[in-house]
Design a protein around this motif. Sequence first.
Motif, PDB file in Angstrom:
ATOM      1  N   LEU A  51       0.844  -1.197   0.000  1.00 57.88           N
ATOM      2  CA  LEU A  51       0.000   0.000   0.000  1.00 57.88           C
ATOM      3  C   LEU A  51       0.877   1.243   0.000  1.00 57.88           C
ATOM      4  O   LEU A  51       1.897   1.298   0.707  1.00 57.88           O
ATOM      5  N   ILE A  52       0.471   2.246  -0.791  1.00 53.18           N
ATOM      6  CA  ILE A  52       1.197   3.525  -0.811  1.00 53.18           C
ATOM      7  C   ILE A  52       0.208   4.664  -0.579  1.00 53.18           C
ATOM      8  O   ILE A  52      -0.800   4.778  -1.282  1.00 53.18           O
ATOM      9  N   PHE A  53       0.497   5.489   0.419  1.00 53.83           N
ATOM     10  CA  PHE A  53      -0.211   6.761   0.591  1.00 53.83           C
ATOM     11  C   PHE A  53       0.560   7.770  -0.251  1.00 53.83           C
ATOM     12  O   PHE A  53       1.738   8.040   0.012  1.00 53.83           O
ATOM     13  N   LEU A  54      -0.106   8.343  -1.253  1.00 57.61           N
ATOM     14  CA  LEU A  54       0.596   9.097  -2.286  1.00 57.61           C
ATOM     15  C   LEU A  54       0.065  10.516  -2.442  1.00 57.61           C
ATOM     16  O   LEU A  54      -1.107  10.719  -2.767  1.00 57.61           O
ATOM     17  N   ASP A  55       0.934  11.490  -2.212  1.00 60.32           N
ATOM     18  CA  ASP A  55       0.596  12.892  -2.449  1.00 60.32           C
ATOM     19  C   ASP A  55       0.629  13.152  -3.952  1.00 60.32           C
ATOM     20  O   ASP A  55       1.349  12.468  -4.695  1.00 60.32           O
ATOM     21  N   ILE A  56      -0.131  14.136  -4.424  1.00 57.33           N
ATOM     22  CA  ILE A  56      -0.148  14.454  -5.859  1.00 57.33           C
ATOM     23  C   ILE A  56       1.094  15.237  -6.265  1.00 57.33           C
ATOM     24  O   ILE A  56       1.813  14.875  -7.190  1.00 57.33           O
ATOM     25  N   ASN A  57       1.350  16.337  -5.562  1.00 55.11           N
ATOM     26  CA  ASN A  57       2.476  17.209  -5.917  1.00 55.11           C
ATOM     27  C   ASN A  57       3.686  16.891  -5.066  1.00 55.11           C
ATOM     28  O   ASN A  57       3.665  17.085  -3.854  1.00 55.11           O
ATOM     29  N   LEU A  58       4.748  16.412  -5.709  1.00 56.84           N
ATOM     30  CA  LEU A  58       5.974  16.057  -5.012  1.00 56.84           C
ATOM     31  C   LEU A  58       7.097  17.016  -5.392  1.00 56.84           C
ATOM     32  O   LEU A  58       6.912  17.878  -6.251  1.00 56.84           O
ATOM     33  N   LYS A  59       8.239  16.864  -4.758  1.00 52.59           N
ATOM     34  CA  LYS A  59       9.319  17.844  -4.940  1.00 52.59           C
ATOM     35  C   LYS A  59       9.825  17.935  -6.374  1.00 52.59           C
ATOM     36  O   LYS A  59      10.212  19.004  -6.833  1.00 52.59           O
ATOM     37  N   ASP A  60       9.840  16.808  -7.090  1.00 49.70           N
ATOM     38  CA  ASP A  60      10.421  16.805  -8.432  1.00 49.70           C
ATOM     39  C   ASP A  60       9.430  16.362  -9.498  1.00 49.70           C
ATOM     40  O   ASP A  60       9.827  15.942 -10.584  1.00 49.70           O
ATOM     41  N   GLY A  61       8.146  16.419  -9.208  1.00 47.11           N
ATOM     42  CA  GLY A  61       7.156  16.011 -10.190  1.00 47.11           C
ATOM     43  C   GLY A  61       5.814  15.749  -9.529  1.00 47.11           C
ATOM     44  O   GLY A  61       5.552  16.212  -8.425  1.00 47.11           O
ATOM     45  N   ILE A  62       4.971  15.003 -10.225  1.00 47.20           N
ATOM     46  CA  ILE A  62       3.660  14.679  -9.662  1.00 47.20           C
ATOM     47  C   ILE A  62       3.515  13.165  -9.521  1.00 47.20           C
ATOM     48  O   ILE A  62       4.283  12.393 -10.105  1.00 47.20           O
ATOM     49  N   ALA A  63       2.521  12.757  -8.763  1.00 45.29           N
ATOM     50  CA  ALA A  63       2.326  11.348  -8.438  1.00 45.29           C
ATOM     51  C   ALA A  63       2.208  10.467  -9.674  1.00 45.29           C
ATOM     52  O   ALA A  63       2.681   9.328  -9.690  1.00 45.29           O
ATOM     53  N   PHE A  64       1.597  10.997 -10.735  1.00 48.12           N
ATOM     54  CA  PHE A  64       1.357  10.184 -11.918  1.00 48.12           C
ATOM     55  C   PHE A  64       2.660   9.885 -12.669  1.00 48.12           C
ATOM     56  O   PHE A  64       2.755   8.892 -13.388  1.00 48.12           O
ATOM     57  N   ASP A  65       3.677  10.746 -12.494  1.00 42.92           N
ATOM     58  CA  ASP A  65       5.006  10.449 -13.039  1.00 42.92           C
ATOM     59  C   ASP A  65       5.572   9.211 -12.352  1.00 42.92           C
ATOM     60  O   ASP A  65       6.156   8.328 -13.000  1.00 42.92           O
ATOM     61  N   PHE A  66       5.393   9.164 -11.048  1.00 43.19           N
ATOM     62  CA  PHE A  66       5.861   8.009 -10.270  1.00 43.19           C
ATOM     63  C   PHE A  66       5.131   6.741 -10.688  1.00 43.19           C
ATOM     64  O   PHE A  66       5.756   5.697 -10.929  1.00 43.19           O
ATOM     65  N   LEU A  67       3.798   6.816 -10.792  1.00 44.08           N
ATOM     66  CA  LEU A  67       3.012   5.629 -11.130  1.00 44.08           C
ATOM     67  C   LEU A  67       3.375   5.073 -12.508  1.00 44.08           C
ATOM     68  O   LEU A  67       3.356   3.857 -12.713  1.00 44.08           O
ATOM     69  N   ASP A  68       3.711   5.954 -13.440  1.00 42.81           N
ATOM     70  CA  ASP A  68       4.116   5.502 -14.781  1.00 42.81           C
ATOM     71  C   ASP A  68       5.381   4.642 -14.730  1.00 42.81           C
ATOM     72  O   ASP A  68       5.564   3.746 -15.553  1.00 42.81           O
ATOM     73  N   GLN A  69       6.238   4.941 -13.754  1.00 46.31           N
ATOM     74  CA  GLN A  69       7.524   4.248 -13.654  1.00 46.31           C
ATOM     75  C   GLN A  69       7.441   2.918 -12.900  1.00 46.31           C
ATOM     76  O   GLN A  69       8.369   2.110 -12.970  1.00 46.31           O
ATOM     77  N   VAL A  70       6.363   2.712 -12.156  1.00 44.04           N
ATOM     78  CA  VAL A  70       6.255   1.485 -11.338  1.00 44.04           C
ATOM     79  C   VAL A  70       4.974   0.708 -11.636  1.00 44.04           C
ATOM     80  O   VAL A  70       4.506  -0.079 -10.818  1.00 44.04           O
ATOM     81  N   LYS A  71       4.394   0.940 -12.813  1.00 39.73           N
ATOM     82  CA  LYS A  71       3.105   0.335 -13.142  1.00 39.73           C
ATOM     83  C   LYS A  71       3.161  -1.188 -13.259  1.00 39.73           C
ATOM     84  O   LYS A  71       2.122  -1.852 -13.238  1.00 39.73           O
ATOM     85  N   ASP A  72       4.361  -1.746 -13.352  1.00 30.13           N
ATOM     86  CA  ASP A  72       4.482  -3.199 -13.436  1.00 30.13           C
ATOM     87  C   ASP A  72       4.454  -3.867 -12.059  1.00 30.13           C
ATOM     88  O   ASP A  72       4.382  -5.084 -11.957  1.00 30.13           O
ATOM     89  N   LEU A  73       4.487  -3.063 -10.993  1.00 31.02           N
ATOM     90  CA  LEU A  73       4.468  -3.604  -9.635  1.00 31.02           C
ATOM     91  C   LEU A  73       3.041  -3.652  -9.097  1.00 31.02           C
ATOM     92  O   LEU A  73       2.172  -2.892  -9.519  1.00 31.02           O
ATOM     93  N   ASN A  74       2.814  -4.544  -8.147  1.00 32.38           N
ATOM     94  CA  ASN A  74       1.465  -4.752  -7.612  1.00 32.38           C
ATOM     95  C   ASN A  74       1.337  -4.129  -6.223  1.00 32.38           C
ATOM     96  O   ASN A  74       1.867  -4.649  -5.248  1.00 32.38           O
ATOM     97  N   PHE A  75       0.646  -3.001  -6.143  1.00 32.62           N
ATOM     98  CA  PHE A  75       0.384  -2.351  -4.858  1.00 32.62           C
ATOM     99  C   PHE A  75      -0.896  -1.534  -4.984  1.00 32.62           C
ATOM    100  O   PHE A  75      -1.368  -1.258  -6.077  1.00 32.62           O
TER     101      PHE A  75
END
Length: 242
Positions: A51-75
């Motif tokens: 489980l990940i508690f995920l903020d939208i606006n992060l220091k170097d981008g937004i949450a959806f940038d992160f999700l694009d990079q880890v979409k192959d993982l199951n959480f």
Amino acid sequence: MIKTLIVEDELYIRKGLISMITSLKKEIDIIGECESVKEAITVTKACKPDLIFLDINLKDGIAFDFLDQVKDLNFQVIFITAYDQYALQAIKNGAIDYILKPVDIDELNEAIDRVKLITDNRSNHLEIVKNQLIEKRREYIVLRLQEGYQIVRFDTLMYCQSDKGYTTFYTEDKKSYIASKPIKDFENQLPENLFLRTHQSYVVNLKFIDKYDKTGYAFLKSGVKIPVSIRKREEFVSRLLL
């Protein structure tokens, strides 16, 4: 235990969230904290949280940038955000829930319980979240100010004025709040049935309009003069006549 990662760029929000989760005494094992997209990608791939508690606006981008990079993982994801406008995008990214800031402990409790109850049935999952979005539609906007967060009710907000990347919110009780973002970042968060962008620097609540001067100015009941740009005049007048 549910291995849980907190991804939030504000330290005091992370610590507050951890404190609330701990107080709920759920089967949550917090395995780490991150404040940036880059850090979250590294930790997620290494630790594989449930489980990940995920903020939208992060220091170097937004949450959806992160999700694009880890979409192959199951959480599973619970979004933590100050902005209603991201709700539909959250659904598309498979969010279990989204919690609007400031975080309410009862909503947090329900979201964690939902993590345990959601099945692998994708259609049911989406239907549950859609129902949540309807229930969670707020009657106010939450502004992130220098000193913290300010709740401003739509029915008291007379108008917004933007200047050099900042937006000032003026309320009928003669208070004003300055947020360090341009007006375009807030426009979509205001209900279309109440507010209209009259000028590149102004959004006005139509219920506070007293009269319109054909020279291109709207006057509020408080006496404030709001410019209406030439390209917006036809739409403005039609809205007044509805």
